[in-house]
Design an enzyme around this catalytic site. Structure first.
Site, PDB file in Angstrom:
ATOM      1  CE  LYS A   1      26.152  49.001  30.872  1.00  0.00           C
ATOM      2  NZ  LYS A   1      25.622  49.698  32.016  1.00  0.00           N
TER       3      LYS A   1
ATOM      4  CD  GLU B   1      41.827  46.591  48.950  1.00  0.00           C
ATOM      5  OE1 GLU B   1      42.450  45.573  48.579  1.00  0.00           O
ATOM      6  OE2 GLU B   1      41.751  47.612  48.250  1.00  0.00           O
TER       7      GLU B   1
ATOM      8  CD1 TRP C   1      26.949  44.619  32.747  1.00  0.00           C
ATOM      9  CD2 TRP C   1      28.790  45.802  32.310  1.00  0.00           C
ATOM     10  NE1 TRP C   1      26.839  45.801  33.413  1.00  0.00           N
ATOM     11  CE2 TRP C   1      27.940  46.564  33.165  1.00  0.00           C
ATOM     12  CE3 TRP C   1      29.987  46.358  31.901  1.00  0.00           C
ATOM     13  CZ2 TRP C   1      28.282  47.832  33.617  1.00  0.00           C
ATOM     14  CZ3 TRP C   1      30.331  47.620  32.344  1.00  0.00           C
ATOM     15  CH2 TRP C   1      29.483  48.350  33.196  1.00  0.00           C
TER      16      TRP C   1
ATOM     17  CB  THR D   1      46.234  48.904  47.013  1.00  0.00           C
ATOM     18  OG1 THR D   1      46.355  50.306  46.773  1.00  0.00           O
ATOM     19  CG2 THR D   1      45.181  48.659  48.080  1.00  0.00           C
TER      20      THR D   1
HETATM   21  P1  AMP Z   1      45.873  43.081  45.050  1.00  0.00           P
HETATM   22  O1  AMP Z   1      45.247  43.913  46.095  1.00  0.00           O
HETATM   23  O2  AMP Z   1      47.015  43.738  44.343  1.00  0.00           O
HETATM   24  O3  AMP Z   1      46.252  41.746  45.574  1.00  0.00           O
HETATM   25  O4  AMP Z   1      44.803  42.850  43.903  1.00  0.00           O
HETATM   26  C1  AMP Z   1      43.548  42.311  44.186  1.00  0.00           C
HETATM   27  C2  AMP Z   1      42.797  42.070  42.916  1.00  0.00           C
HETATM   28  O5  AMP Z   1      43.427  41.040  42.138  1.00  0.00           O
HETATM   29  C3  AMP Z   1      41.394  41.532  43.132  1.00  0.00           C
HETATM   30  O6  AMP Z   1      40.483  42.553  43.458  1.00  0.00           O
HETATM   31  C4  AMP Z   1      41.098  40.893  41.790  1.00  0.00           C
HETATM   32  O7  AMP Z   1      40.704  41.854  40.837  1.00  0.00           O
HETATM   33  C5  AMP Z   1      42.448  40.329  41.400  1.00  0.00           C
HETATM   34  N1  AMP Z   1      42.506  38.901  41.734  1.00  0.00           N
HETATM   35  C6  AMP Z   1      43.037  38.322  42.819  1.00  0.00           C
HETATM   36  N2  AMP Z   1      42.911  36.980  42.771  1.00  0.00           N
HETATM   37  C7  AMP Z   1      42.269  36.693  41.619  1.00  0.00           C
HETATM   38  C8  AMP Z   1      41.834  35.492  40.988  1.00  0.00           C
HETATM   39  N3  AMP Z   1      42.043  34.283  41.508  1.00  0.00           N
HETATM   40  N4  AMP Z   1      41.181  35.618  39.807  1.00  0.00           N
HETATM   41  C9  AMP Z   1      40.958  36.813  39.244  1.00  0.00           C
HETATM   42  N5  AMP Z   1      41.364  37.973  39.782  1.00  0.00           N
HETATM   43  C10 AMP Z   1      42.010  37.922  40.959  1.00  0.00           C
END
Ligand code: AMP
Length: 559
Positions: free
Chosen positions: A450, A334, A455, A186
């Site tokens: 919050k 993930e 929220w 990640t």
């Molecule tokens: P990563 O593992 O670095 O790809 O990050 C994943 C996170 O990116 C997700 O849990 C979201 O918080 C954010 N994310 C991915 N796609 C979107 C989307 N279309 N809109 C808003 N947040 C997103």
């Protein structure tokens, strides 16, 4: 009674075989400093066979991790096929991470070899020595010929020399579809990066699902430009999907943040579909508006898959005006990453079309989503009951990699089981689901504000701010407040120097309840970004976490 059909495992060898047998004339084009390097897929498959033989000669055994430290290119594509198909595990590393994190990740994954693009060799040299790495192989990514990376790093092997000296035949081993194919960590916006291990089966199913018309609709007729890096969730799995269906690929090399280079690649290769985070597409729109990029160069581009962070309306409309359909998708490292896609069902009425395109979409086929509230209840699909988004399906992680844990299955607190025994990933995203099944993300659990027990979604405020003519970028964070607990503070990059705090707060007051309006705005030169182009709110929180608010828009109790 058992089914009587052939038990053929779903492995990435299928992809290599298929592209070799059916799509040898299609091409992968890679942007280099000198120009564009083109290779036919039959050439790629021949080189993949040599690469697998070379890996074996270097002592790589089934299950060994082979690291890559590289941009999107034909070379990287070859590694995508050769490493998993010979039974080893492809581990893509992000060259933009701090050197100590790269070292930690390579050590944690127990990488045995590292394939490094010459242009990021200086970054690799900063990485503390990794005990398990036996050899480093350098790939030339500067020249159109791509012939030699020799001499770039002391004691490193040269990629082309390695292929030249390898056998042109290789007996592919029989693999189990549950075997590991690839690893990705990640991006670690909170804490140390965590490792995911994709299986052959999950990778093949993910690639197949990407081809569905109601998903990403990739087909043999497409030319795909993955701008999202190959080190970030396998470029959203798009290279495997493209190869499986015979779509040609255009790779941006190290020019993924350069709109003129991207536009040239689109024009020269006839790119029809592309994928990247919103930041990249804002850059392209700005370059067009500044006259740096001629929009005619994008005329072959039909659609864009956009995700990684919320897609603001201003961006969708900007590309609508160019006749390019932007489709929002949501996912995580993930989730391989394809989770939800915001294609419009035909039952969505016209007056809700834009609002629906701005959601994160419905789950891809074979996945299921649900929202679980703070008091552990599964939320109804009513578009208003919020909670943590959970997801389940054949390409969703079941554990984080932890070499110390039994069978390497760590991070069990991030997963939960329902009464039928089905496993769900807790995403850490806060969302609502509407009656049509569209997921609307409100925030990361860690980013929500919050205030007085209620929220406030920072994503909603950011989208409104970005839609304002005089705003280029906006990120909203929580700031501690004695009375309300937390209050929102907006960090804004001006598009027009004349814009004022009062003007923006009054504008927000027209769209959200008064207690949701941020208490103040700080104007910044740039919103800090993570290495994959998302807003880095951790940096903003560090900078402004103890910001002294003068007064609060929350003087009335919320509700
Ligand atoms: P990563 O593992 O670095 O790809 O990050 C994943 C996170 O990116 C997700 O849990 C979201 O918080 C954010 N994310 C991915 N796609 C979107 C989307 N279309 N809109 C808003 N947040 C997103």
């Amino acid at each position: 009674m058992r089914g009587l059909m052939q038990d053929v495992g779903l492995t990435l060898q299928m992809v290599t075989e298929r592209v070799g047998e059916l799509y040898g004339d299609k091409t992968v084009a890679t942007k280099t400093a000198e120009g564009i390097r083109r290779r036919s897929y039959s050439d790629v498959v021949e080189r993949v066979t040599r690469l697998a033989a070379a890996l074996t000669q270097l002592g790589i055994k089934p299950g060994d991790r082979v690291g890559t430290f590289a941009w999107n290119s034909d070379h990287h594509l070859e590694l995508y096929l050769a490493v998993p198909c010979m039974g080893a595990v492809l581990h893509t590393l992000n060259p933009r991470l701090p050197a100590d994190q790269i070292g930690y990740i390579a050590e944690h994954a127990d990488d045995k070899l590292m394939f490094v693009d010459a242009s990021v060799a200086p970054a690799w040299q900063q990485v503390p020595p990794v005990a398990g790495i036996r050899a480093v192989v350098v790939m030339d990514d500067a020249t159109e010929a791509g012939r030699s990376g020799a001499g770039v790093l002391p004691d490193a092997l040269d990629y082309e020399a390695l292929l030249d000296s390898a056998d042109a035949s290789f007996a592919w081993p029989r693999l189990d579809e549950g075997d590991a194919a690839a690893m990705c960590y990640t991006s670690g916006t909170t804490g140390m990066p965590k490792g995911l291990v994709y299986s052959h089966r999950s990778s093949v199913l993910h690639a197949m699902a990407s081809l569905f018309v109601d998903c990403l609709a990739l087909s043999e007729r497409d030319v795909l430009l993955p701008i999202v890096p190959q080190f970030h969730v396998n470029a959203w799995g798009t290279p495997y999907a493209a190869l499986l269906t015979g779509a040609s690929l255009a790779m941006p090399g190290r020019f993924m943040a350069d709109p003129p280079s991207l536009a040239t690649l689109v024009a020269e290769e006839g790119v029809t579909v592309s994928a990247a985070v919103p930041t990249v597409w804002f850059g392209v729109l700005q370059a067009i508006r500044a006259g740096v990029v001629d929009p005619a160069k994008l005329s072959s581009l039909q659609r864009i898959v956009c995700g990684g962070s919320a897609v603001p309306e201003a961006l969708l409309r900007g590309f609508d005006d160019l006749g390019i359909r932007m489709i929002q998708a949501w996912g995580m490292t993930e989730t391989s990453p394809l989770g939800t896609v915001a294609n419009l069902k035909t039952t969505i009425p016209e007056d809700r079309a834009m609002a629906t395109r701005l959601t994160q979409g419905i789950p891809a086929p074979s996945l299921r989503v649900r929202v679980v509230t703070d008091d552990e209840q599964v939320a109804p699909w009513n578009g208003s009951t919020m909670g943590e988004l959970q997801i389940t399906g054949p390409w969703i992680a079941d554990a984080y990699y932890d070499p110390q844990a039994p069978q390497g299955r760590g991070g069990q607190d991030r997963f939960t089981e329902d009464e039928s025994g089905r496993r769900w990933l807790k995403t850490g995203d806060v969302a609502v689901i509407d009656a049509d099944g569209y997921v609307q993300l409100l925030d990361r659990t860690s980013d929500l504000v919050k205030s007085g027990g209620e929220w406030i979604s920072t994503v909603e405020l950011e989208n409104l701010l970005i839609a304002h003519d005089k705003v280029r970028e906006a990120a909203v964070i929580a700031v501690a407040h004695a009375k309300w607990g937390e209050r929102p503070l907006a960090c804004v990059v001006k598009a027009d120097a004349s814009v004022t705090t009062d003007e923006l707060l009054a504008y927000l007051g027209e769209h959200v309840a008064r207690w949701q309006v941020p208490d103040d705005i700080v104007f910044v030169d740039e919103v800090p970004k993570t290495t994959v182009g998302k807003f880095d709110k951790k940096v903003l929180r560090k900078r402004y976490g103890d910001y002294q608010l003068q007064s609060s828009n929350a003087e009335l109790p919320p509700g």
